[in-house]
Design an enzyme around this catalytic site. Structure first.
Site, PDB file in Angstrom:
ATOM      1  N   ILE A 136      36.833   8.601   1.614  1.00 28.15           N
ATOM      2  CA  ILE A 136      37.873   9.305   2.383  1.00 28.15           C
ATOM      3  C   ILE A 136      38.478   8.425   3.466  1.00 28.15           C
ATOM      4  CG2 ILE A 136      36.335  10.375   4.095  1.00 28.15           C
ATOM      5  CD1 ILE A 136      38.152  12.893   3.796  1.00 28.15           C
ATOM      6  N   GLY A 137      37.795   7.355   3.792  1.00 28.26           N
ATOM      7  CA  GLY A 137      38.344   6.457   4.805  1.00 28.26           C
ATOM      8  C   GLY A 137      37.569   5.152   4.836  1.00 28.26           C
ATOM      9  N   GLY A 180      36.475   1.979   7.550  1.00 25.23           N
ATOM     10  CA  GLY A 180      36.451   1.464   8.911  1.00 25.23           C
ATOM     11  C   GLY A 180      36.128  -0.010   8.867  1.00 25.23           C
ATOM     12  N   ALA A 181      35.983  -0.578  10.041  1.00 30.07           N
ATOM     13  CA  ALA A 181      35.698  -2.003  10.112  1.00 30.07           C
ATOM     14  C   ALA A 181      34.318  -2.318   9.550  1.00 30.07           C
ATOM     15  CB  ALA A 181      35.797  -2.452  11.562  1.00 30.07           C
ATOM     16  N   ASP A 222      37.435   3.701  23.101  1.00 27.92           N
ATOM     17  CA  ASP A 222      38.224   3.194  21.974  1.00 27.92           C
ATOM     18  C   ASP A 222      39.103   4.317  21.426  1.00 27.92           C
ATOM     19  OD1 ASP A 222      39.224   1.499  20.067  1.00 27.92           O
ATOM     20  OD2 ASP A 222      37.474   1.586  18.762  1.00 27.92           O
TER      21      ASP A 222
HETATM   22  N1  LIG Z   1      34.042  12.862   9.635  1.00 29.67           N
HETATM   23  C1  LIG Z   1      35.066  12.357   8.945  1.00 29.67           C
HETATM   24  N2  LIG Z   1      35.789  13.159   8.145  1.00 29.67           N
HETATM   25  C2  LIG Z   1      36.835  12.668   7.454  1.00 29.67           C
HETATM   26  N3  LIG Z   1      37.231  11.382   7.489  1.00 29.67           N
HETATM   27  C3  LIG Z   1      36.546  10.530   8.261  1.00 29.67           C
HETATM   28  C4  LIG Z   1      35.420  10.970   9.015  1.00 29.67           C
HETATM   29  N4  LIG Z   1      34.949   9.915   9.703  1.00 29.67           N
HETATM   30  C5  LIG Z   1      35.737   8.875   9.395  1.00 29.67           C
HETATM   31  N5  LIG Z   1      36.694   9.227   8.513  1.00 29.67           N
HETATM   32  C6  LIG Z   1      37.742   8.363   7.958  1.00 29.67           C
HETATM   33  O1  LIG Z   1      37.268   7.043   7.889  1.00 29.67           O
HETATM   34  C7  LIG Z   1      38.052   6.183   8.714  1.00 29.67           C
HETATM   35  C8  LIG Z   1      37.156   5.147   9.353  1.00 29.67           C
HETATM   36  O2  LIG Z   1      36.186   5.806  10.150  1.00 29.67           O
HETATM   37  P1  LIG Z   1      35.719   5.218  11.552  1.00 29.67           P
HETATM   38  O3  LIG Z   1      36.918   4.910  12.379  1.00 29.67           O
HETATM   39  O4  LIG Z   1      34.716   6.113  12.132  1.00 29.67           O
HETATM   40  O5  LIG Z   1      35.047   3.878  11.045  1.00 29.67           O
HETATM   41  P2  LIG Z   1      34.739   2.552  11.865  1.00 29.67           P
HETATM   42  O6  LIG Z   1      34.004   1.621  10.974  1.00 29.67           O
HETATM   43  O7  LIG Z   1      34.095   2.903  13.132  1.00 29.67           O
HETATM   44  O8  LIG Z   1      36.209   2.038  12.078  1.00 29.67           O
HETATM   45  P3  LIG Z   1      36.808   1.211  13.268  1.00 29.67           P
HETATM   46  O9  LIG Z   1      35.701   0.524  13.951  1.00 29.67           O
HETATM   47  O10 LIG Z   1      37.774   0.314  12.564  1.00 29.67           O
HETATM   48  O11 LIG Z   1      37.511   2.230  14.130  1.00 29.67           O
HETATM   49  C9  LIG Z   1      38.734   7.112   9.707  1.00 29.67           C
HETATM   50  O12 LIG Z   1      39.943   6.568  10.198  1.00 29.67           O
HETATM   51  C10 LIG Z   1      38.962   8.349   8.855  1.00 29.67           C
HETATM   52  O13 LIG Z   1      40.115   8.191   8.085  1.00 29.67           O
END
Ligand SMILES: Nc1ncnc2c1ncn2[C@@H]1O[C@H](COP(=O)(O)OP(=O)(O)OP(=O)(O)O)[C@@H](O)[C@H]1O
Length: 662
Positions: free
Chosen positions: A383-384, A386-387, A507
């Site tokens: 669904i998404g 992240g880094a 952030d």
């Molecule tokens: N609980 C959730 N429900 C639905 N989608 C989610 C959820 N958590 C994260 N996502 C999706 O996944 C993407 C990445 O999640 P998140 O930002 O938490 O990851 P990250 O690795 O911490 O990314 P970054 O450090 O680049 O911000 C989000 O932008 C969102 O689209």
């Protein structure tokens, strides 16, 4: 307070420093750039604002009111008498508000925020009865004819218009957002006082983990007859946009049908955006496609698409940039757009920049244990991203009802090759300890942290099926004022709660604001979160170091001084609001010496004419609050609590789902 203790004890076991420093993106701070430079700039008052009320700076620090400079301002809308800010409103004895009607207001409130009789009433200012700064300034129209050029694409606004040039009208620049024309809106059942609202098909699960949380809009049909844009970005927006607004107003039309899904949308831009004529036969479909509906009583609902959008956007962009011969022209347009300096401020550009760096890792998703499957089901679609890994949906058969499923979001915490085990552990404990201790409708609910068979950790969270705010803004071009206001208020509620709990997010950006399909905002990603005050402490710890994403980072982070992490959260919220309203970043980086837009902001905010992107916001209350959220001096910046108490934010009606976090 229980929650504070929860967090504090968890964090204490990690050590404050470990939490404070976890996952920070440290960036070199140029030595020549000192805090004092910008402070001096920001605090100088314009000549035009030297005759009315005063406020002392917000004391984020140790509760010592700074009254040294009576000219320094904190101009926010005057709260109601009963709501007046008291010292204990702000993190102990940190904020003192002592309006002095005889003293000097800043430019921001000088013209449009001071009531003629403000000195008589002793109030600093009153925005309710005042004209805006400029009578002839471009306003966001409340009534606009449908665009005459239906082929106008999002590109013309997002990539072409310089941020400092006045838009012709917000509607004219808004390719997807429906002009809020009275002729083009319809109000449901206006003859009765009972608004018709779409009723969710099932009450959402308390965890948000259900796939039955409301009617799911059908996909927007893609027009084959609409004038094709040669710009890939605008095509992306057109393809993935939803018609933005549906004003349910049947006032001028016979209300023969009281079907809650009926709409009389005759909205030109809806037609232009989706390419689907708004014929009566497609009325129901149009209603389903509206992401935002306003009712007669002033209430509204959001209806977002299930979030596979980001994934789709990713694929689309890949196609556009892949270089098939048919798309060469589009590629060329994309390159030209990328070369455009204005383009640097578009949200799309930062996404394009980041896209290539993403490490797609679908196949490597670690296998989870049997106990995980038993608790949360099986991880399936992404669904998404992240880094640090992908986020998947986990499906579990509902034990109460074998015909339905419970859905969870499972975020993988992959360790970066360059990351030490210690840093990795710090990062995820910081995120998990903080987020699992928080319970608020506008903060993501984290349920579990589980190690997969490869040793990587997975965080189990409530699922937000509406995607993230960033993707929504990208798809929409920009949000409707009421829509953005509702999201902003939800955001501020969440941030105010975090700060009350002793946590700063550090952030905040649209990517870290998740949405349910009903438009409830959830603050997520506490990887950079900071506990600035333990349960047993009265005073907040100051912090230092740069963290977050450049356009949202507050100016004080670029100094060598310590600063209050709450104030940087507030700053980011202001930038987020402007991103919602304009579809752009205000600046690339809040450093006067490095960013012309920021330098202009510093200059223009002191001038009566103001800073154009903010001045184009129609309501003076909103503009004034924005200037004080984006105050370059954190001592004068509003706190989350003050923002909640501002006249503007108090006037914002939250939708029911957003209020309940469903
Ligand atoms: N609980 C959730 N429900 C639905 N989608 C989610 C959820 N958590 C994260 N996502 C999706 O996944 C993407 C990445 O999640 P998140 O930002 O938490 O990851 P990250 O690795 O911490 O990314 P970054 O450090 O680049 O911000 C989000 O932008 C969102 O689209």
């Amino acid at each position: 307070m229980d929650r504070v203790e929860d967090i504090s004890s968890k964090v204490a076991s990690l050590g404050v420093d470990s939490v404070k420093n976890a996952s920070k993106q440290v960036v070199d701070i140029p030595k020549h750039h000192h805090h004092s430079d910008e402070d001096a700039n920001a605090e100088r008052l314009p000549a035009s604002s030297s005759s009315n009320g005063d406020a002392v700076p917000v004391e984020y620090n140790n509760g010592i009111a700074n009254n040294e400079d009576p000219g320094k301002q904190m101009n926010y809308e005057e709260p109601l008498e009963s709501d007046k800010l008291r010292s204990n409103d702000n993190y102990g004895a940190q904020m003192v508000h002592s309006p002095d009607p005889s003293a000097t207001p800043s430019r921001i409130g000088s013209v449009d925020a001071i009531a003629p009789n403000s000195s008589a009433t002793g109030q600093q200012h009153n925005t309710t009865s005042k004209p805006p700064i400029s009578q002839n300034k471009t306003k966001e129209p409340t009534a606009m004819p449908p665009p005459t050029k239906p082929s106008r694409t999002p590109t013309s606004f997002m990539l072409g218009a310089p941020p400092h040039s006045k838009p012709q009208t917000s509607a004219a620049h808004s390719p997807i957002v429906t002009p809020a024309s009275s002729a083009s809106v319809s109000r449901a059942n206006s003859s009765s006082n009972t608004p018709h609202k779409p009723t969710p098909t099932a009450a959402p699960n308390p965890n948000g983990a259900t796939n039955n949380n409301g009617p799911v809009p059908a996909p927007t049909p893609i027009s084959t007859t609409a004038t094709p844009s040669k710009n890939p970005v605008s095509r992306l927006q057109r393809i993935f946009s939803q018609s933005s607004v549906n004003r349910q107003n049947n006032k001028n039309k016979p209300s023969a049908n009281t079907n809650t899904e009926e709409t009389n949308s005759t909205n030109g831009s809806e037609t232009g955006a989706s390419g689907v004529p708004n014929s009566s036969s497609s009325a129901n479909q149009n209603a389903k496609l509206s992401r935002f509906t306003v009712y007669d009583d002033g209430s509204h609902t959001h209806q977002l698409r299930p979030a596979k959008r980001q994934e789709k956007l990713g694929k689309m962009l890949k196609d556009f940039l892949a270089g098939s011969s048919k798309k060469r022209e589009e590629e060329r347009a994309a390159k030209e757009a990328a070369a455009d300096s204005q383009h640097q401020l578009s949200l799309v550009q930062s996404w394009i920049n980041g896209y290539g760096q993403e490490k797609l890792a679908d196949k490597n998703f670690g296998k989870v244990s049997a106990s995980f499957v038993e608790k949360y089901g099986r991880c399936q679609e992404v669904i998404g991203r992240g880094a640090f890994g992908v986020v998947r949906i986990s499906h579990k058969v509902d034990p109460q009802n074998s015909r339905s499923e419970l859905l969870y979001a499972v975020k993988e915490f992959r360790r970066k090759p360059t990351e030490s085990q210690k840093k990795y552990t710090k990062r995820l404990t910081s995120e998990f300890c903080i987020s699992s201790s928080l319970r608020h409708p506008n903060v993501i609910h984290t349920l579990d942290l589980i190690q997969d068979n490869k040793g990587d950790y997975c965080e189990v969270m409530e699922l937000c099926s509406g995607g993230d705010l960033y993707t929504l803004i990208m798809a929409a071009g920009r949000l409707e004022p009421m829509e953005a206001d509702c999201f902003f208020k939800q955001l501020m509620r969440g941030v105010d709660y975090l700060h009350d709990m002793g946590v700063a997010h550090r952030d905040l950006k649209p990517e870290n604001l998740l949405l349910t399909i009903n438009g409830s905002i959830k603050i997520t990603d506490f990887g950079n979160g900071e506990c600035f005050r333990m349960a047993w402490e009265k005073e907040a710890h100051m912090t230092c170091g740069l963290c977050g994403s450049a356009p949202y980072i507050a100016p004080e982070e670029y100094t060598e001084n310590e600063f209050d992490p709450r104030a940087v959260d507030v700053w980011a919220c202001g930038v987020i609001y402007m991103a919602m309203r304009t579809g752009r970043h205000l600046w690339r980086v809040a450093k006067k010496s490095e960013d012309e837009f920021y330098a202009k902001y510093l200059m223009d905010r002191k001038d009566e004419s103001g800073y154009e992107p903010i001045e184009m916001l129609e309501r003076s209350r909103c503009r004034n609050t924005l200037y004080n959220i984006l105050h370059p001096n954190p001592s004068y910046r509003l706190t989350a609590k003050q923002i909640m108490k501002s006249e503007w934010v108090r006037s914002i009606k939250l939708c029911e789902y957003g209020s309940a976090g469903l």
